[in-house]
Design a protein around this motif. Sequence first.
Motif, PDB file in Angstrom:
ATOM      1  N   ARG A 127       0.777  -1.234   0.000  1.00 28.98           N
ATOM      2  CA  ARG A 127       0.000   0.000   0.000  1.00 28.98           C
ATOM      3  C   ARG A 127       0.816   1.296   0.000  1.00 28.98           C
ATOM      4  O   ARG A 127       0.259   2.378   0.188  1.00 28.98           O
ATOM      5  CB  ARG A 127      -0.954  -0.001   1.184  1.00 28.98           C
ATOM      6  CG  ARG A 127      -0.297   0.144   2.555  1.00 28.98           C
ATOM      7  CD  ARG A 127      -0.455   1.523   3.111  1.00 28.98           C
ATOM      8  NE  ARG A 127       0.067   1.611   4.469  1.00 28.98           N
ATOM      9  CZ  ARG A 127       0.935   2.543   4.803  1.00 28.98           C
ATOM     10  NH1 ARG A 127       1.395   3.407   3.920  1.00 28.98           N
ATOM     11  NH2 ARG A 127       1.342   2.602   6.052  1.00 28.98           N
TER      12      ARG A 127
ATOM     13  N   THR B  86      -8.681   3.551  -2.978  1.00 24.67           N
ATOM     14  CA  THR B  86      -8.045   4.749  -2.446  1.00 24.67           C
ATOM     15  C   THR B  86      -8.533   5.995  -3.171  1.00 24.67           C
ATOM     16  O   THR B  86      -8.847   5.950  -4.366  1.00 24.67           O
ATOM     17  CB  THR B  86      -6.504   4.631  -2.559  1.00 24.67           C
ATOM     18  OG1 THR B  86      -5.924   5.865  -2.175  1.00 24.67           O
ATOM     19  CG2 THR B  86      -6.039   4.297  -3.952  1.00 24.67           C
TER      20      THR B  86
ATOM     21  N   GLY C 266      -6.760   8.289  -4.046  1.00 21.03           N
ATOM     22  CA  GLY C 266      -5.733   8.606  -5.034  1.00 21.03           C
ATOM     23  C   GLY C 266      -6.001   7.995  -6.407  1.00 21.03           C
ATOM     24  O   GLY C 266      -5.326   8.337  -7.374  1.00 21.03           O
TER      25      GLY C 266
ATOM     26  N   TYR D  72       1.425   2.262  -7.363  1.00 30.96           N
ATOM     27  CA  TYR D  72       0.536   1.703  -6.334  1.00 30.96           C
ATOM     28  C   TYR D  72      -0.912   2.145  -6.591  1.00 30.96           C
ATOM     29  O   TYR D  72      -1.832   1.325  -6.638  1.00 30.96           O
ATOM     30  CB  TYR D  72       0.984   2.135  -4.927  1.00 30.96           C
ATOM     31  CG  TYR D  72      -0.179   2.177  -3.972  1.00 30.96           C
ATOM     32  CD1 TYR D  72      -0.794   1.003  -3.533  1.00 30.96           C
ATOM     33  CD2 TYR D  72      -0.735   3.402  -3.554  1.00 30.96           C
ATOM     34  CE1 TYR D  72      -1.914   1.044  -2.708  1.00 30.96           C
ATOM     35  CE2 TYR D  72      -1.849   3.441  -2.738  1.00 30.96           C
ATOM     36  CZ  TYR D  72      -2.429   2.260  -2.316  1.00 30.96           C
ATOM     37  OH  TYR D  72      -3.540   2.307  -1.516  1.00 30.96           O
TER      38      TYR D  72
ATOM     39  N   VAL E  69       1.166  11.062   5.973  1.00 30.24           N
ATOM     40  CA  VAL E  69       1.560  12.433   6.220  1.00 30.24           C
ATOM     41  C   VAL E  69       1.257  12.921   7.641  1.00 30.24           C
ATOM     42  O   VAL E  69       2.150  13.445   8.316  1.00 30.24           O
ATOM     43  CB  VAL E  69       0.989  13.357   5.114  1.00 30.24           C
ATOM     44  CG1 VAL E  69      -0.521  13.410   5.106  1.00 30.24           C
ATOM     45  CG2 VAL E  69       1.571  14.729   5.199  1.00 30.24           C
TER      46      VAL E  69
ATOM     47  N   THR F 121       8.149  17.841   7.211  1.00 29.25           N
ATOM     48  CA  THR F 121       8.600  17.814   5.810  1.00 29.25           C
ATOM     49  C   THR F 121       7.435  17.961   4.845  1.00 29.25           C
ATOM     50  O   THR F 121       6.884  16.965   4.366  1.00 29.25           O
ATOM     51  CB  THR F 121       9.323  16.475   5.537  1.00 29.25           C
ATOM     52  OG1 THR F 121       8.443  15.413   5.964  1.00 29.25           O
ATOM     53  CG2 THR F 121      10.641  16.358   6.275  1.00 29.25           C
TER      54      THR F 121
ATOM     55  N   ARG G 239       7.627  13.858  -5.523  1.00 30.80           N
ATOM     56  CA  ARG G 239       6.539  13.243  -6.297  1.00 30.80           C
ATOM     57  C   ARG G 239       6.107  14.180  -7.414  1.00 30.80           C
ATOM     58  O   ARG G 239       6.379  15.375  -7.372  1.00 30.80           O
ATOM     59  CB  ARG G 239       5.328  13.004  -5.400  1.00 30.80           C
ATOM     60  CG  ARG G 239       5.651  12.203  -4.153  1.00 30.80           C
ATOM     61  CD  ARG G 239       4.384  11.879  -3.388  1.00 30.80           C
ATOM     62  NE  ARG G 239       4.734  11.191  -2.146  1.00 30.80           N
ATOM     63  CZ  ARG G 239       3.882  10.523  -1.393  1.00 30.80           C
ATOM     64  NH1 ARG G 239       2.609  10.458  -1.738  1.00 30.80           N
ATOM     65  NH2 ARG G 239       4.281   9.922  -0.296  1.00 30.80           N
TER      66      ARG G 239
ATOM     67  N   GLU H 240       2.916  15.734  -8.551  1.00 34.52           N
ATOM     68  CA  GLU H 240       1.524  15.961  -8.146  1.00 34.52           C
ATOM     69  C   GLU H 240       1.248  17.456  -8.206  1.00 34.52           C
ATOM     70  O   GLU H 240       2.166  18.263  -8.060  1.00 34.52           O
ATOM     71  CB  GLU H 240       1.261  15.411  -6.737  1.00 34.52           C
ATOM     72  CG  GLU H 240       2.213  15.937  -5.670  1.00 34.52           C
ATOM     73  CD  GLU H 240       2.089  15.247  -4.305  1.00 34.52           C
ATOM     74  OE1 GLU H 240       1.314  14.304  -4.163  1.00 34.52           O
ATOM     75  OE2 GLU H 240       2.803  15.681  -3.378  1.00 34.52           O
TER      76      GLU H 240
HETATM   77  N1  USQ Z   1       3.530  14.405   2.027  1.00 35.81           N
HETATM   78  C1  USQ Z   1       4.294  15.485   2.451  1.00 35.81           C
HETATM   79  N2  USQ Z   1       5.264  15.242   3.356  1.00 35.81           N
HETATM   80  C2  USQ Z   1       5.506  14.002   3.880  1.00 35.81           C
HETATM   81  C3  USQ Z   1       4.725  12.929   3.448  1.00 35.81           C
HETATM   82  C4  USQ Z   1       3.751  13.164   2.509  1.00 35.81           C
HETATM   83  O1  USQ Z   1       4.101  16.620   2.014  1.00 35.81           O
HETATM   84  O2  USQ Z   1       6.418  13.874   4.709  1.00 35.81           O
HETATM   85  C5  USQ Z   1       2.439  14.648   1.065  1.00 35.81           C
HETATM   86  C6  USQ Z   1       2.564  13.838  -0.232  1.00 35.81           C
HETATM   87  O3  USQ Z   1       3.354  14.508  -1.186  1.00 35.81           O
HETATM   88  C7  USQ Z   1       1.094  13.703  -0.635  1.00 35.81           C
HETATM   89  C8  USQ Z   1       0.347  13.708   0.684  1.00 35.81           C
HETATM   90  O4  USQ Z   1       1.251  14.228   1.657  1.00 35.81           O
HETATM   91  O5  USQ Z   1       0.682  14.836  -1.344  1.00 35.81           O
HETATM   92  C9  USQ Z   1      -0.106  12.328   1.131  1.00 35.81           C
HETATM   93  O6  USQ Z   1       1.040  11.469   1.158  1.00 35.81           O
HETATM   94  P1  USQ Z   1       1.037  10.164   2.076  1.00 35.81           P
HETATM   95  O7  USQ Z   1       2.373   9.539   1.980  1.00 35.81           O
HETATM   96  O8  USQ Z   1       0.481  10.469   3.423  1.00 35.81           O
HETATM   97  O9  USQ Z   1      -0.106   9.314   1.359  1.00 35.81           O
HETATM   98  P2  USQ Z   1      -0.136   8.540  -0.012  1.00 35.81           P
HETATM   99  O10 USQ Z   1       1.188   8.343  -0.611  1.00 35.81           O
HETATM  100  O11 USQ Z   1      -1.173   9.202  -0.863  1.00 35.81           O
HETATM  101  O12 USQ Z   1      -0.659   7.115   0.451  1.00 35.81           O
HETATM  102  C10 USQ Z   1      -1.406   6.889   1.658  1.00 35.81           C
HETATM  103  C11 USQ Z   1      -1.393   5.406   1.930  1.00 35.81           C
HETATM  104  C12 USQ Z   1      -2.068   4.694   0.759  1.00 35.81           C
HETATM  105  C13 USQ Z   1      -3.450   5.273   0.550  1.00 35.81           C
HETATM  106  C14 USQ Z   1      -3.410   6.785   0.346  1.00 35.81           C
HETATM  107  C15 USQ Z   1      -4.778   7.427   0.347  1.00 35.81           C
HETATM  108  O13 USQ Z   1      -0.059   4.946   2.083  1.00 35.81           O
HETATM  109  O14 USQ Z   1      -2.165   3.313   1.050  1.00 35.81           O
HETATM  110  O15 USQ Z   1      -4.032   4.693  -0.570  1.00 35.81           O
HETATM  111  O16 USQ Z   1      -2.721   7.368   1.495  1.00 35.81           O
HETATM  112  S1  USQ Z   1      -4.894   8.734  -0.824  1.00 35.81           S
HETATM  113  O17 USQ Z   1      -3.811   9.693  -0.538  1.00 35.81           O
HETATM  114  O18 USQ Z   1      -6.195   9.324  -0.665  1.00 35.81           O
HETATM  115  O19 USQ Z   1      -4.692   8.142  -2.132  1.00 35.81           O
END
Ligand code: USQ
Length: 383
Positions: free
Chosen positions: A101, A145, A147, A182, A239, A254, A324, A326
């Motif tokens: 995930r 998700t 996403g 993913y 996050v 971050t 990333r 985005e």
């Molecule tokens: N982000 C930051 N700083 C960080 C970590 C993340 O700015 O230190 C940003 C990312 O760039 C992104 C957002 O926060 O824009 C969310 O990132 P994330 O790592 O919290 O979440 P994501 O990669 O989207 O994945 C997580 C889960 C995944 C689920 C998804 C839901 O790991 O399993 O599917 O959240 S969603 O985001 O709605 O697709």
Amino acid sequence: MVRVLVLGGDGYLGWPTALHLSDRGHDVAVLDNFARRSYDDELGLQSLVPIEPLRHRVRAWREVSGRRLELFVGDLCDAEFILDVVRRFHPGAIVHYAEQRSAPYSMIDRGHAVYTQSNNVIGTLNVMFAIAEVDRDIHLVKLGTMGEYGTPNIDIEEGWLTVEHNGRTDRMLFPKKPGSFYHLSKVHDSHNIEFGCRNWGLRATDLNQGVVYGQQTDQTAQDPRLATRLDYDAVFGTVLNRFVIQAVLGHPLTVYGAGGQTRGIIDIRDTVECIRLACENPADVGEFRVFNQITETMSVADIAKTVSASFPGNVQIEYLDNPRVEQDEHYYNVVHTGLVDLGLQPHLLSDTLIDSLFGIVKQHIARADLSAMRPTINWRAPR
Ligand code: USQ
Ligand code: NAD
């Protein structure tokens, strides 16, 4: 009461979901192949909160609650294994969490992209074929998700969109624009499952969940042996959980890019409740039902500011070059009424929740490895 098989029952969300359903009197089995524990070994990481081996957790739940969980260990990519489990346990509902995930993990290199898509897509196909063979009445509750949709410049509906084109209309799956291999694997799953509903009369609920935060539920809080994992590193940490841990560590929060990217978020206590509601109110025969499983939306910069304002100390926010690809300024308006209509009463993000998370994190902060905090996986550099 429903017999529920929880696939991925050793994971961050699967384990608390199994306990929540068991606590409500459902007859629950958990299945896992411990892939998640093996990614920890591969990356040299560990959950911030220590977790017991699955067998110990199952035993602890029996001691604490008097309730039994059945346990199956194996890989969903082994079609005979999952067919045999579905035959033997014969659930009324299958909750499917069992996928790789992490978006960053899927973007490490070709091998991790291929692994993620084959593990997720083949595992889900095997579950669909097992249901089709054993009993098409079994309700598949699948974690998707938010996403999958990406950040389109139109309102995001719950899975379906009525499209008018050249004077004709049709109800189509909502167009998808995912942001990682993913997230793409979840899009492929959604299409496969919709096909199964349309062709074989399966019944399924696809839950397009946002980013989850929090660590405790009413059940996991009852005994330290029942704790679920909490990831903080740049590969598996999500996050809001990461920002809370960074604040406690005295490490800057971050934010990737300018932080204008907006996401749906949800408290772990609402995740487990949404699954209960979906299991107790199944989709119709042949129906591919989609809910957007979020309770509110927030930009990443606002999440950082909220965590920083709640922390009783100084917190710095650092804006990093975004690893990333985005959009960090975009329209975002998501319909998420389906689960509320079924009875969900959301816990919105509050200082109390963040305070309790600070407490949990402080207890275990010595286990954090600071070198795992910075993002190292670059979306623009395929390997
Ligand atoms: N982000 C930051 N700083 C960080 C970590 C993340 O700015 O230190 C940003 C990312 O760039 C992104 C957002 O926060 O824009 C969310 O990132 P994330 O790592 O919290 O979440 P994501 O990669 O989207 O994945 C997580 C889960 C995944 C689920 C998804 C839901 O790991 O399993 O599917 O959240 S969603 O985001 O709605 O697709
Ligand atoms: P997790 O990695 O902690 O749990 C997934 C579990 O599935 C792990 O225990 C893993 O060992 C198991 N698994 C993986 N592949 C398997 C296979 N082939 N056979 C058997 N078991 C297998 O993840 P999580 O955070 O609990 O997420 C669970 C689900 O919810 C995932 O499908 C994820 O995409 C979705 N989701 C999570 C979030 C989040 O913020 N954590 C948000 C939205 C959606």
